[in-house]
Design an enzyme around this catalytic site. Sequence first.
Site, PDB file in Angstrom:
ATOM      1  N   CYS A 142     -15.839 -17.430 -27.300  1.00  0.00           N
ATOM      2  CA  CYS A 142     -16.454 -17.467 -25.972  1.00  0.00           C
ATOM      3  C   CYS A 142     -17.857 -16.879 -26.016  1.00  0.00           C
ATOM      4  CB  CYS A 142     -15.587 -16.707 -24.974  1.00  0.00           C
ATOM      5  SG  CYS A 142     -16.226 -16.730 -23.278  1.00  0.00           S
ATOM      6  N   CYS A 172      -8.123 -14.003 -21.115  1.00  0.00           N
ATOM      7  CA  CYS A 172      -8.448 -14.315 -19.720  1.00  0.00           C
ATOM      8  C   CYS A 172      -7.776 -15.584 -19.213  1.00  0.00           C
ATOM      9  CB  CYS A 172      -9.960 -14.404 -19.537  1.00  0.00           C
ATOM     10  SG  CYS A 172     -10.747 -15.822 -20.348  1.00  0.00           S
TER      11      CYS A 172
END
Length: 398
Positions: free
Chosen positions: A113, A210
């Site tokens: 990410c 997440c």
Amino acid sequence: MLNSLDLAGRPQDTRVVVAMSGGVDSSATAALLKSQGYDVVGITLQLYDHGAATHRKGACCAGQDIHDARDVAERIGIPHYVLDYESRFRESVIDSFADSYALGETPVPCIECNRSVKFRDLLATARELGASALATGHYVSSRRLADGSRALICAADRDRDQSYFLFATTREQLDFLRFPLGDMTKPQTRDLARQFGLSVADKHDSQDICFVPTGRYTDVVERLKPNAMEPGEIVDLNGRVLGSHPGIVHFTVGQRRGLGIASRAPLYVLRLDAARRRVVVGPREALRMERIVLRDVNWIGDGALDRAVGDGLELFVRVRSTRAPQPAWLRAVKGGYEVELVAGEEGVSPGQACVFYDAAEGQARVLGGGFIKSAAPRSIAEPAHDDAASPALAAMRG
């Protein structure tokens, strides 16, 4: 004259984009920079949520976080934007996460990410907005070197240090990035948030991936890579079948619990053979690896990587985010790079990162790293250097 962010110009003439996740760290970062007079713009990335959830408090993890980021931006008086990166995040992070598990690896999605979304696309957006820097709430530091470039440095708070997840940051990105919390502890950050009256001052830290808030990562893999859930055999080092399993995605190197087989001595997962859908198990001593083959190596140390490595570069490496750096040698081999662990390491898992440091403790400099492609024990590795000749090992032993 340089300002507090090591940039030329007065704070009020310096625009800084802050990546605001909705947590206390990035919120405190935005508030701190605003209080110092910077022209702060907050940006939150919508990564895995849809529609009304971005406007409704408590709808889900992402919805709540976006709400909190907006609330903080309003409180400190800065413009705030929400960018829809869901498609990009799915392609770069979630899909590769599932692919990695299907290959028998244990991925670290936060690294991907940062590498593929935050420090590439978001950084480009910050430049388009006329910013001089992109600031984040990561617990790392950076400092200017003699040649004007910047080095990535471990956080002062060793328990919070996030350098492992940022090893793939490039030199160009480091020049633009700033980490205002690098010399602070978590309690100090929370105190700062309270001083600014931020609603997230006591917000709990996120503990899960997440996009897997329930903690069941297998649900994501099953949806995207159903073949990874196909049953197979559990075998010992000699290939003898000891039992069966419901899919290699349920296992990781070093795992002991949940094997579902009876044994006189404890057995551990040694490796995953995705091609044959096999989980290979054995005694704990078989977990110790000394040689690691790397892929996608990123170098942010001095000079060119091959010149720095030469016939072998002595450094320190961390093979899991929760483990301390240990002495190692980095060598160039045909087609890539290998790391020789001086003292060995248990549970070295493909898909994890092997991060390079110039010291074992303190605010060490991050030299880069790579992803673990494979690992092998000393019996089939190159001969190790004599321990007595290794100052790194001596430093580890104290």
